[in-house]
Write an enzyme that holds these catalytic residues in place. Sequence first.
Site, short mmCIF file in Angstrom:
data_model
loop_
_atom_site.label_atom_id
_atom_site.label_comp_id
_atom_site.label_asym_id
_atom_site.label_seq_id
_atom_site.Cartn_x
_atom_site.Cartn_y
_atom_site.Cartn_z
N LYS A 111 11.68 2.23 8.49
CA LYS A 111 11.61 3.80 8.08
C LYS A 111 12.99 4.36 8.74
O LYS A 111 13.94 5.02 8.56
CB LYS A 111 10.77 4.27 8.04
CG LYS A 111 10.21 3.97 6.91
CD LYS A 111 9.19 4.86 5.97
CE LYS A 111 8.61 4.10 4.94
NZ LYS A 111 7.41 5.45 4.25
N LYS A 193 7.83 -5.15 -0.65
CA LYS A 193 6.57 -5.10 -1.46
C LYS A 193 6.40 -4.25 -2.25
O LYS A 193 8.03 -3.33 -2.36
CB LYS A 193 5.24 -4.02 -0.77
CG LYS A 193 5.54 -3.32 0.01
CD LYS A 193 5.03 -2.48 1.05
CE LYS A 193 5.29 -1.61 0.93
NZ LYS A 193 4.55 0.20 0.12
N LYS A 196 7.96 3.17 -4.04
CA LYS A 196 8.11 3.80 -4.53
C LYS A 196 9.10 4.83 -3.68
O LYS A 196 10.18 5.02 -3.95
CB LYS A 196 7.66 5.38 -4.60
CG LYS A 196 6.61 6.01 -3.51
CD LYS A 196 5.74 6.66 -3.65
CE LYS A 196 4.82 6.90 -2.13
NZ LYS A 196 2.98 6.08 -2.43
P1 ATP Z 1 6.44 3.76 0.39
O1 ATP Z 1 6.35 1.62 -0.10
O2 ATP Z 1 7.43 4.25 -0.11
O3 ATP Z 1 6.36 3.68 1.94
P2 ATP Z 1 4.22 3.22 -0.41
O4 ATP Z 1 4.10 3.07 -2.08
O5 ATP Z 1 3.90 2.65 0.35
O6 ATP Z 1 5.12 4.20 -0.06
P3 ATP Z 1 1.83 4.49 0.45
O7 ATP Z 1 1.87 5.98 -0.40
O8 ATP Z 1 2.61 4.81 1.51
O9 ATP Z 1 2.66 4.34 -0.84
O10 ATP Z 1 0.84 4.10 0.38
C1 ATP Z 1 -0.72 4.38 -0.57
C2 ATP Z 1 -1.71 2.98 -0.68
O11 ATP Z 1 -1.24 1.93 -0.90
C3 ATP Z 1 -1.72 2.15 0.34
O12 ATP Z 1 -3.32 2.58 1.27
C4 ATP Z 1 -0.81 1.03 0.79
O13 ATP Z 1 -0.71 0.26 1.46
C5 ATP Z 1 -0.89 1.60 -0.83
N1 ATP Z 1 0.02 0.43 -0.81
C6 ATP Z 1 1.65 0.53 -0.93
N2 ATP Z 1 2.30 -0.48 -1.58
C7 ATP Z 1 1.92 -1.24 -2.52
C8 ATP Z 1 1.34 -2.41 -2.72
N3 ATP Z 1 3.06 -2.91 -3.42
N4 ATP Z 1 0.50 -3.39 -3.05
C9 ATP Z 1 -0.70 -3.29 -2.39
N5 ATP Z 1 -0.56 -1.63 -1.81
C10 ATP Z 1 0.01 -1.04 -2.12
#
Ligand code: ATP
Length: 327
Positions: A111, A193, A196
Amino acid sequence: MANVLTALQPSGVLHIGNYFGAIEPMVQLQETNTNRLFIVDYHAITVPQDPAELRKNILFATAIYLAAGIDPKKTLLFQQSRVSQHTELAWVLNCTTHMGELERMTQFKDKSRGKGEAVTVGLFDYPVLMAADILLYDTHVVPVGEDQKQHLELARDVAERFNNRFGETFVVPEVKIREQGARIMGLDNPENKMSKSAASEKNYISLMDDEATVLKKCKSAVTDSGTTIAYDEARKGLANLLTIYSLVTGKEIKEIEKAYEGKGYGDFKTELAGHVSAFLKPIQAKATALLNDETHLIKILDEGATKAQELAEKKMQRVRSVIGVQL
Ligand code: ATP
Ligand code: LTN
């Protein structure tokens, strides 16, 4: 009965990766455990947020959890910023956490890349606030997606070091990563992965995407030049779509492969989109209805905050006492 805890950032879009990685496991676990789920708004501000948007997103996240089946009678649901003990404990833990430990965090490296000196102290310190979130509540189990594993390991190290130095104060938490769905990959780039913060909206399926959008995104999902619908780790795009198909329908991958024998990507993707939309529809309807009654959502968060403050203050009193500031 275990103490189970997880938290999500109130970022605008919640996608199906968030749902299967973190929200759904919490819905299942609330039946037999002491569950805590909260919205980490103070984590969200480690990157710039528009205040009006942030407020909207906190309410939106609350509505989605409730729509997904989180029951505030079974799960303590609250907003992190309302429980000031989180930031208080983060400060104490800052004073026992090493710079080197935080410098090794891959999420920070990702990041902060390219940002030079403009990276905030908050972004660097993010994992310490997360450790505080977890350790305040005697948490045994933390269900998260794969990407959070390193942060969890840090929280364990921080707890162990504190306990060694000041005596048994914190439970050392275990991470829980579900086997399937822990890492849903981006539709436009199955190497990374689903996220958002991805550059393109085609990367993710938002929980609020309408049927036409889901169809468009599924159709444009990156796959290889193969012709069969068969699960193979090396065919990352297809493997990811099969995983999503299995999660939204509850069908085994083997069963899905069988149903698509002799069929191609076109049929598969179109039907996948149908299943995803059917899965999302009831969640969307409930979330929309809940969002029409802000007062109700705020009341749930208020009640949650009051209960969480009580638990957190008990733990902070112990912390203040063992470190010697409680007179
Ligand atoms: P960003 O990717 O923008 O950093 P994020 O999509 O990872 O954000 P978070 O709010 O950081 O969202 O994560 C919320 C939860 O969702 C965490 O437990 C994270 O591990 C899970 N998570 C996020 N992306 C995935 C994914 N692609 N597959 C499975 N779990 C996920
Ligand atoms: N860093 C996590 C969100 C998070 C969290 C937590 C998860 C903040 N505090 C405590 C579990 C437990 C994320 O970005 N998904």
